[in-house]
Design an enzyme around this catalytic site. Structure first.
Site, PDB file in Angstrom:
ATOM      1  N   LEU A  42      30.378 -36.534  18.253  1.00  0.00           N
ATOM      2  CA  LEU A  42      30.533 -36.012  16.185  1.00  0.00           C
ATOM      3  C   LEU A  42      29.378 -35.347  15.966  1.00  0.00           C
ATOM      4  CD1 LEU A  42      33.293 -36.607  15.257  1.00  0.00           C
ATOM      5  CD2 LEU A  42      31.905 -38.622  13.946  1.00  0.00           C
ATOM      6  N   GLY A  43      28.822 -34.676  16.220  1.00  0.00           N
ATOM      7  CA  GLY A  43      27.800 -33.647  15.308  1.00  0.00           C
ATOM      8  C   GLY A  43      28.571 -32.710  14.959  1.00  0.00           C
ATOM      9  N   ILE A  45      29.654 -29.539  14.772  1.00  0.00           N
ATOM     10  CA  ILE A  45      31.264 -29.147  15.699  1.00  0.00           C
ATOM     11  C   ILE A  45      31.976 -30.452  15.726  1.00  0.00           C
ATOM     12  CG2 ILE A  45      32.042 -27.825  16.821  1.00  0.00           C
ATOM     13  CD1 ILE A  45      29.696 -26.414  17.979  1.00  0.00           C
ATOM     14  N   SER A  64      30.135 -41.603  20.649  1.00  0.00           N
ATOM     15  CA  SER A  64      28.394 -40.642  20.736  1.00  0.00           C
ATOM     16  C   SER A  64      27.544 -41.634  21.040  1.00  0.00           C
ATOM     17  CB  SER A  64      28.652 -40.154  19.332  1.00  0.00           C
ATOM     18  OG  SER A  64      27.675 -39.679  19.244  1.00  0.00           O
ATOM     19  N   ARG A  65      26.304 -40.911  21.397  1.00  0.00           N
ATOM     20  CA  ARG A  65      25.427 -42.316  21.575  1.00  0.00           C
ATOM     21  C   ARG A  65      24.826 -43.553  20.515  1.00  0.00           C
ATOM     22  NH1 ARG A  65      20.605 -37.370  21.196  1.00  0.00           N
ATOM     23  NH2 ARG A  65      22.092 -37.243  19.665  1.00  0.00           N
ATOM     24  N   ARG A 122      30.502 -27.403  26.991  1.00  0.00           N
ATOM     25  CA  ARG A 122      29.868 -26.956  28.196  1.00  0.00           C
ATOM     26  C   ARG A 122      31.141 -26.910  29.195  1.00  0.00           C
ATOM     27  NH1 ARG A 122      28.267 -24.180  24.544  1.00  0.00           N
ATOM     28  NH2 ARG A 122      25.632 -24.065  23.865  1.00  0.00           N
ATOM     29  N   GLU A 151      30.446 -20.115  34.113  1.00  0.00           N
ATOM     30  CA  GLU A 151      30.291 -19.221  33.463  1.00  0.00           C
ATOM     31  C   GLU A 151      29.595 -17.992  34.125  1.00  0.00           C
ATOM     32  OE1 GLU A 151      30.295 -19.773  29.403  1.00  0.00           O
ATOM     33  OE2 GLU A 151      31.454 -21.213  29.554  1.00  0.00           O
ATOM     34  N   HIS A 169      35.094 -18.167  24.849  1.00  0.00           N
ATOM     35  CA  HIS A 169      34.373 -18.209  23.960  1.00  0.00           C
ATOM     36  C   HIS A 169      33.687 -17.921  23.055  1.00  0.00           C
ATOM     37  CE1 HIS A 169      31.324 -21.687  23.495  1.00  0.00           C
ATOM     38  NE2 HIS A 169      30.252 -20.749  23.212  1.00  0.00           N
TER      39      HIS A 169
END
Length: 205
Positions: A42-43, A45, A64-65, A122, A151, A169
């Site tokens: 939950l940063g 983005i 999240s962390r 990613r 990729e 992307h």
């Protein structure tokens, strides 16, 4: 840069909505508004994605962390518990040693055969072989993938599946985002040569 993040998050909420509406052909559909959505990371983005889903009436939870005291969304310290308690899992976290292959067959099993996973982070956050196996066997309902493990290559087994949405992307490719990037580079150069802290310092540790 912020406008680019907002635009990227908006486009993927639209894709997720379209995925639920088309998942079961023309007769049986899922409504996005009543879904329980778990966000991994939950940063910046992740928060933008959550805001848009909340507007549709989705119940938001996150892994999240650490728990964010300023956020009212349900927090899960355990990724398996998050997957068990959501209909869709959206991957928004950075790739590092802690998140590499974070989403494995155990997490997908918790998500279940009606669950959907969307990865806009990613490719290596997900164990792709596990994901392909679960998609082929119907152990999860579907996936929306904007990133891939190798990729620009892509595992060709994804191409043959009818329960996957694949995108290359390209959310960044807008005039506004490139203008934001240009302005950020210029500001960083100006800050560097005037001895000010950089706006987007990258740690090499």
């Amino acid at each position: 840069m912020t406008r680019g993040i907002v635009r990227d998050a908006t486009s993927f909420v639209f894709c997720l909505n379209h995925f639920f509406l088309s998942l079961f052909s023309l007769t049986i559909c899922y409504q996005l508004g009543c879904r329980k959505v778990g966000i991994v990371g939950l940063g910046r983005i992740g928060l933008e994605v959550a805001k848009r889903l909340e507007a549709f009436g989705c119940a938001i939870s996150y892994f999240s962390r650490q728990k964010k005291s300023s956020i009212a969304y349900q927090f899960y310290a355990d990724i398996y518990e998050l997957a068990t308690n959501c209909d869709a899992l959206i991957i928004c976290c950075p790739l590092n040693e802690q998140t590499r292959h974070l989403i494995n067959k155990e997490v997908l099993m918790c998500l279940g055969d009606k669950g959907v996973i969307v990865n806009i982070a990613r490719g290596s956050v997900i164990v792709e072989k596990d994901l392909i196996e679960f998609l082929k066997q119907g152990k999860i309902a579907g996936a929306g993938l904007d990133v891939f493990d190798n990729e620009p290559g892509i595992d060709q087994e994804f191409i043959s599946l009818n329960n996957v949405v694949l995108t290359p992307h390209t959310g960044i490719f807008t005039e506004e985002t490139f203008n934001d990037m240009f302005e950020l580079v210029c500001k960083n150069l100006e800050d560097f040569f005037t001895g000010k802290p950089l706006s987007s310092l990258v740690s090499l540790e």
